[in-house]
Design an enzyme around this catalytic site. Structure first.
Site, PDB file in Angstrom:
ATOM      1  N   SER A 141       0.872  -1.138   0.224  1.00 19.75           N
ATOM      2  CA  SER A 141       0.026   0.005   0.137  1.00 19.75           C
ATOM      3  C   SER A 141       0.696   1.202   0.195  1.00 19.75           C
ATOM      4  O   SER A 141       1.940   1.346   0.622  1.00 19.75           O
ATOM      5  CB  SER A 141      -0.965   0.024   1.270  1.00 19.75           C
ATOM      6  OG  SER A 141      -1.530   1.236   1.443  1.00 19.75           O
ATOM      7  N   TYR A 166      -2.382  -0.276  10.250  1.00 19.59           N
ATOM      8  CA  TYR A 166      -2.576  -0.792   8.867  1.00 19.59           C
ATOM      9  C   TYR A 166      -1.224  -0.721   7.997  1.00 19.59           C
ATOM     10  O   TYR A 166      -0.800  -1.583   7.537  1.00 19.59           O
ATOM     11  CB  TYR A 166      -3.732  -0.125   8.190  1.00 19.59           C
ATOM     12  CG  TYR A 166      -3.639  -0.371   6.529  1.00 19.59           C
ATOM     13  CD1 TYR A 166      -4.097  -1.669   6.361  1.00 19.59           C
ATOM     14  CD2 TYR A 166      -3.314   0.570   5.814  1.00 19.59           C
ATOM     15  CE1 TYR A 166      -4.107  -2.042   4.899  1.00 19.59           C
ATOM     16  CE2 TYR A 166      -3.511   0.107   4.531  1.00 19.59           C
ATOM     17  CZ  TYR A 166      -4.072  -1.249   3.914  1.00 19.59           C
ATOM     18  OH  TYR A 166      -4.083  -1.449   2.647  1.00 19.59           O
TER      19      TYR A 166
END
Length: 351
Positions: A141, A166
């Site tokens: 990501s 995350y």
């Protein structure tokens, strides 16, 4: 015919990837645990788009479609079942897209991210190692860039300052992938996704929430008072990149790793690669909202709010390395992408 496992195929990117690989003539098996992070009916809708009947799904049982492809409901944390699946199916390639997504949810449920994104990914790595998969492609990501302020983001930029759990789990995945690649000569490629959007998107993402609220005459929350930029990347561009990466198997470098300064360096002797995959054209959030208003033919009621914990102000992908590797060039601009999303949303929800 090559056999590919796509994890997370009841998810947004996973559904589109599954269908693209089927259309390209590959034999594809999808895996998902269909958790309740958001509306499971949307996930079942995606599975229907892949040719599966949700009423026939049961945990651990392989469900075949009319096209000869298949789906299995499994938790990535279920190591024994994951290893059995790999043993039975003998996958050539694995596209690992399953993960616990969402920055803000990681503030509420951190354990979920460790179980899925760390433990689950470890089980995938172990299975790929043990059953000698030709190439593992996994989702990272843009969030790994964290507090990095250099624009555009290059793969060689520092990623040691994540601002959400995350992001930290995605960075950990990159490190784990490199170690397995180096230790076991496992070809691995990571893709750092930048703000993916499009039809069948996730309800927790900005475009989905904005569209829903505008149509319902409800205000939309706009963070950092609208002073944000995102490298919005249309799903078709992402899936095209994934497809072409599959057969671009990294072989490692003959250079000495002592000279390497970053995971994404081409100096690693491991068969390991790491790429940004984005639109490389950041859009102001307020311009994004205006394009959505134009597509809906309706003005938004805006509730300006401060920057939220875990958010970054700007993302911008340098995709030169991926362009050099596979000829990646994103083609869909925000106006077209938003229009396609709105058409899907209005049809799916009958509004």
């Amino acid at each position: 015919m090559s056999k590919v496992l796509v994890t997370g195929n009841a998810g947004f990117i996973g559904m589109h990837t599954f269908n693209r690989l089927v259309n390209e003539g590959l034999q594809v098996i999808g895996l998902d645990n269909i958790n309740e992070y958001y509306d499971i009916n949307l996930k079942y809708g995606r599975l229907k788009e892949q040719g599966f009947n949700p009423g026939e799904i049961s945990y651990g049982n392989l469900l075949s479609s009319d096209t000869g492809n298949a789906f299995i409901k499994l938790n990535l944390e279920d190591k024994e079942s994951i290893l059995k699946l790999f043993s039975d199916q003998k996958f050539d390639y694995v596209v690992h897209l399953a993960a616990q997504a969402g920055v803000r949810y990681s503030l509420k449920s951190p354990d979920t991210y460790i179980e899925s994104n760390i433990k689950g990914f470890l089980n995938v790595l172990e299975a790929c190692r043990k059953f000698k998969v030709k190439h593992l492609i996994y989702a990272s990501s843009s969030s790994v860039y964290g507090l990095n302020s250099k624009i555009p983001f290059k793969e060689s930029h520092p990623t040691e300052h994540p601002v959400s759990l995350y992001a930290a789990t995605k960075k950990a995945d990159e490190l784990m992938a490199h170690s397995y690649s180096y230790l076991y000569d496992l070809p691995v490629t990571g893709l750092r996704f930048f703000t993916v959007y499009g039809p069948w998107g996730r309800p927790d993402m900005a475009l989905f929430k904005f569209t829903k609220n505008i149509l319902e005459d409800s205000p939309i929350d706009v963070y950092n008072n609208g002073d944000m930029r995102r490298d919005f990347t249309y799903i078709d561009d992402i899936v095209t990149g994934i497809y072409h990466v599959i057969e671009k198997i990294p072989s490692g470098s003959s250079k000495q790793e002592t000279d390497a300064t970053d995971l994404a360096s081409d100096q690693s002797t491991a068969p390991f690669a790491l790429y940004n995959i984005g639109n490389s054209n950041p859009v102001k959030l307020m311009d994004f909202i205006r394009a959505l208003e134009d597509s809906l033919g309706k003005k938004a009621k805006i509730n300006f709010m401060p920057l939220q914990p875990g958010d970054v102000v700007s993302t911008y992908a340098d995709v030169e390395n991926l362009n050099q590797s596979i000829g990646y060039v994103p083609e869909v601009d925000v106006e077209k992408g938003i229009t396609e999303f709105v058409k899907w949303y209005q049809k799916y929800y009958r509004v």
